[in-house]
Design a protein around this motif. Structure first.
Motif, PDB file in Angstrom:
ATOM      1  N   SER A   1       0.864  -1.301   0.065  1.00 64.69           N
ATOM      2  CA  SER A   1       0.068   0.048   0.022  1.00 64.69           C
ATOM      3  C   SER A   1       0.964   1.266  -0.001  1.00 64.69           C
ATOM      4  O   SER A   1       1.927   1.332   0.671  1.00 64.69           O
ATOM      5  CB  SER A   1      -1.045   0.028   1.257  1.00 64.69           C
ATOM      6  N   VAL A   2       0.435   2.174  -0.593  1.00 64.49           N
ATOM      7  CA  VAL A   2       1.175   3.626  -0.910  1.00 64.49           C
ATOM      8  C   VAL A   2       0.073   4.640  -0.498  1.00 64.49           C
ATOM      9  O   VAL A   2      -0.777   4.870  -1.364  1.00 64.49           O
ATOM     10  CB  VAL A   2       1.608   3.835  -2.169  1.00 64.49           C
TER      11      VAL A   2
ATOM     12  N   MET B   1      -4.406  -4.090  -8.909  1.00 60.34           N
ATOM     13  CA  MET B   1      -4.203  -2.970  -8.148  1.00 60.34           C
ATOM     14  C   MET B   1      -5.662  -2.158  -8.345  1.00 60.34           C
ATOM     15  O   MET B   1      -6.504  -2.127  -8.858  1.00 60.34           O
ATOM     16  CB  MET B   1      -3.308  -2.153  -9.369  1.00 60.34           C
ATOM     17  N   TRP B   2      -5.386  -1.427  -7.189  1.00 63.40           N
ATOM     18  CA  TRP B   2      -6.883  -0.463  -6.927  1.00 63.40           C
ATOM     19  C   TRP B   2      -6.585   0.450  -5.913  1.00 63.40           C
ATOM     20  O   TRP B   2      -5.422   0.632  -5.130  1.00 63.40           O
ATOM     21  CB  TRP B   2      -8.130  -1.587  -6.473  1.00 63.40           C
ATOM     22  N   VAL B   3      -7.609   1.455  -5.723  1.00 61.12           N
ATOM     23  CA  VAL B   3      -7.442   2.480  -5.119  1.00 61.12           C
ATOM     24  C   VAL B   3      -8.467   2.757  -3.709  1.00 61.12           C
ATOM     25  O   VAL B   3      -9.544   2.309  -4.101  1.00 61.12           O
ATOM     26  CB  VAL B   3      -7.305   3.599  -5.815  1.00 61.12           C
ATOM     27  N   GLU B   4      -8.080   3.290  -2.768  1.00 62.13           N
ATOM     28  CA  GLU B   4      -9.229   3.559  -1.647  1.00 62.13           C
ATOM     29  C   GLU B   4      -9.010   5.134  -1.187  1.00 62.13           C
ATOM     30  O   GLU B   4      -7.787   5.387  -1.091  1.00 62.13           O
ATOM     31  CB  GLU B   4      -8.948   2.692  -0.389  1.00 62.13           C
ATOM     32  N   SER B   5      -9.902   5.670  -1.194  1.00 68.54           N
ATOM     33  CA  SER B   5      -9.725   7.284  -1.068  1.00 68.54           C
ATOM     34  C   SER B   5     -10.997   7.971  -0.549  1.00 68.54           C
ATOM     35  O   SER B   5     -11.932   7.367  -0.920  1.00 68.54           O
ATOM     36  CB  SER B   5      -9.194   7.778  -2.143  1.00 68.54           C
TER      37      SER B   5
ATOM     38  N   PHE C   1      -3.381   0.433  -3.715  1.00 68.89           N
ATOM     39  CA  PHE C   1      -3.110  -1.024  -3.123  1.00 68.89           C
ATOM     40  C   PHE C   1      -2.558  -1.576  -4.411  1.00 68.89           C
ATOM     41  O   PHE C   1      -3.090  -1.442  -5.507  1.00 68.89           O
ATOM     42  CB  PHE C   1      -4.090  -1.654  -2.442  1.00 68.89           C
ATOM     43  N   PHE C   2      -1.508  -2.505  -4.252  1.00 61.76           N
ATOM     44  CA  PHE C   2      -1.295  -3.697  -5.360  1.00 61.76           C
ATOM     45  C   PHE C   2      -0.780  -4.896  -4.709  1.00 61.76           C
ATOM     46  O   PHE C   2      -0.167  -4.717  -3.709  1.00 61.76           O
ATOM     47  CB  PHE C   2      -0.325  -3.014  -6.412  1.00 61.76           C
TER      48      PHE C   2
END
Ligand code: ADP
Length: 514
Positions: A430-431, A480-484, A493-494
């Motif tokens: 996670s970044v 890969m996906w994103v949460e925000s 995330f990947f």
């Protein structure tokens, strides 16, 4: 003289002995648990024992003198029985059903023979019945259980077969008849292996069962008499006689033709997809590569034009020239990005063991200026070593860091945190940043090529950064996906699998899931 006296009367010794023998004989007859009866030539009962009284529910007095056949469910058959004895001197195991006066039925087997007077003349039939009601009931229970088992075997949709020690078929069910197109009479006694496209493999299969007691999911292709092939998986085990000796193999086939067909279709689909992906990547590469040259010419000549003639052709022409120069520069950037994207699949490097912390450090160094200018802080937890294309992994981190810096909030310096979490089949990275965040409705859109949420004046860029990230992750077999949430920062995330899973495998899994 021996003293054979009853109440003082002296009886002749032979007569007395005869009387004693008579009493003895009678007592045996009465003691018999089997109903005994004598029948005269007219079919009338002349004598019965206690067991007959019990079996019929009538006293001996009411029995004697009546028709023997009256006491059976099938009088005709009873009559035929004693007539046979008169004719042939005996019958053995003659089956009849005795009816008790209360209606109860007793199944019996008669053994009967003629008996004679001292002169050898036939006087009648002596018949002994043996109660076999219990035996018949047990036999019937076994028959019913057998019929039940058989009906289950026949009802099975899986072709079932038993094979003897010599490899010949002993028994089959209806499903086997169907799958071979042959009836059981034809199949039984023939070589099991005859019905497969690869008889050797079929033979090896049942031999393995004899050797190891069972096989599981043994693949074979059954051939129907009309040539049709059914792909099956066999589960088979030995079966034994009462003493525990192995006498054969019981084998059940599961039809997997449909499953195989579906798998083949998925494989072809995945291959087509892979090919068309490669074609597309190749096309993007060739197109962007070949477009670069004429574009460079246009760009440099428009710049030359601008330098030499600005202010000489009027204000409108100056403005048009600016548009042309800007357009050409922008197009060069787009083509450069497209080329970079197309290179991920076609020009990717080999997968090696890569220390993520080192790769991340390089990405940081490449962004030195932007980090210093924005006072960004990048921190990371302990990171694993993974199997990856190190250049691409570095690009992945670099793109994510540069976005986190670019899409920062004005009121605080960017802070980026990188973590990795162990999962059953790999790692989840996670970044996280503290930037402007993303509205959830755009979560999918931001990963699409050249899709952006902001104007170029607001934030520079072409909208390819995340597309490249996603493509890199997918090439490594991950997701890969994103949460925000807007204004609350974003977390990208990947995943990276433990061992390298090919793009193909991934497609197969994706297709199978549908
Ligand atoms: P570009 O950065 O050139 O716009 P990307 O593909 O990297 O292209 O990003 C696409 C869009 O996703 C961006 O325009 C931006 O709106 C959004 N985005 C990407 N990263 C972040 C981030 N860390 N925080 C907020 N928005 C982001």
């Amino acid at each position: 003289m021996s003293g054979n006296s009853i109440e003082g009367v002296v009886a002749p010794p032979t007569l007395f002995a005869q009387a004693a023998a008579n009493v003895y004989n009678r007592s045996l007859i009465e003691a018999s648990l089997d109903p005994l009866v004598t029948i005269g030539p007219d079919g009338k009962i002349t004598d019965v024992n206690a067991a007959t009284e019990q079996a019929t529910g009538y006293t001996r007095d009411s029995l004697i003198g009546t028709d023997f056949s009256d006491y059976f469910t099938d009088p005709e058959r009873a009559r035929a029985g004693y007539q046979q004895v008169f004719r042939e001197n005996f019958v053995r195991d003659y089956p009849l059903e005795l009816r008790h006066r209360d209606g109860r039925i007793m199944s019996v087997l008669y053994n009967a023979s003629v008996y004679r007077d001292e002169n050898g003349n036939v006087m009648g039939v002596f018949a002994a019945a043996h109660d076999i009601t219990e035996r018949k009931r047990a036999k019937e229970a076994i028959r019913r259980a057998n019929a039940y088992n058989r009906s289950l075997i026949e009802a099975s949709l899986d072709p079932l077969v038993t094979i003897g020690l010599d490899g010949n078929i002993i028994d089959v069910n209806a499903a086997t008849e169907q799958v071979t197109g042959l009836d059981r009479a034809t199949l039984i006694g023939t070589d099991f292996s005859d019905y497969f496209t690869d008889p050797e493999k079929a033979r090896a299969g049942y031999q393995q069962v004899f050797r190891e007691n069972f096989v599981r999911d043994y693949p074979l292709d059954l051939r129907h008499r009309d040539g049709r092939i059914t792909s099956v998986l066999y589960n088979a085990s030995v079966y034994r006689d009462e003493s525990g000796k192995v006498i054969g193999v019981f084998a059940a086939a599961r039809d997997i033709t449909e499953r195989k067909r579906a798998e083949e279709e998925i494989r072809r689909y995945a291959e087509d997809l892979k090919r068309s992906n490669q074609d597309l990547e190749h096309f993007a590469y060739v197109a962007s590569h070949d477009l670069q040259e004429p574009l460079r010419t246009m760009s440099s000549f428009s710049q030359l034009l601008a330098r030499r003639y600005r202010g000489k052709m009027g204000a409108d022409a100056d403005e048009f020239l600016t548009f042309i120069v800007d357009g050409a520069t922008r197009m060069q950037t787009l083509i450069h990005d497209l080329l970079a994207f197309s290179r991920i699949g076609t020009r990717g490097g080999p997968f090696t063991l890569v220390n993520c912390a080192e790769v991340l450090q390089s990405a940081k160094e490449n962004l030195d200026a932007a980090i210093a200018e924005s006072s960004a802080v990048i921190i990371y937890d302990e990171l694993p070593t993974v199997l990856a294309d190190s250049a691409q992994l570095m690009q992945l981190f670099q793109n994510l860091f540069s976005n986190a810096i670019k899409f920062r909030r004005r009121d605080q310096p960017p802070c980026i945190r990188v973590s990795a979490e162990r999962q059953s089949d790999g790692w989840q990275f996670s970044v996280r940043d503290n930037g402007i965040g993303i509205d959830p409705k755009y979560f999918d859109r931001i990963f699409i090529i050249f899709q952006r949420l902001h104007g170029r004046d607001e934030y520079p860029g072409t909208g390819i950064g995340l597309t490249i990230c996603k493509r890199i992750v997918e090439r490594h077999g991950g997701r890969m996906w994103v949460e925000s949430e807007p204004r609350s920062g974003s977390t990208f995330f990947f995943t990276l699998p433990d061992a390298r899973r090919t793009h193909d495998q991934q497609l197969t899994t994706a297709c199978a899931a549908n």
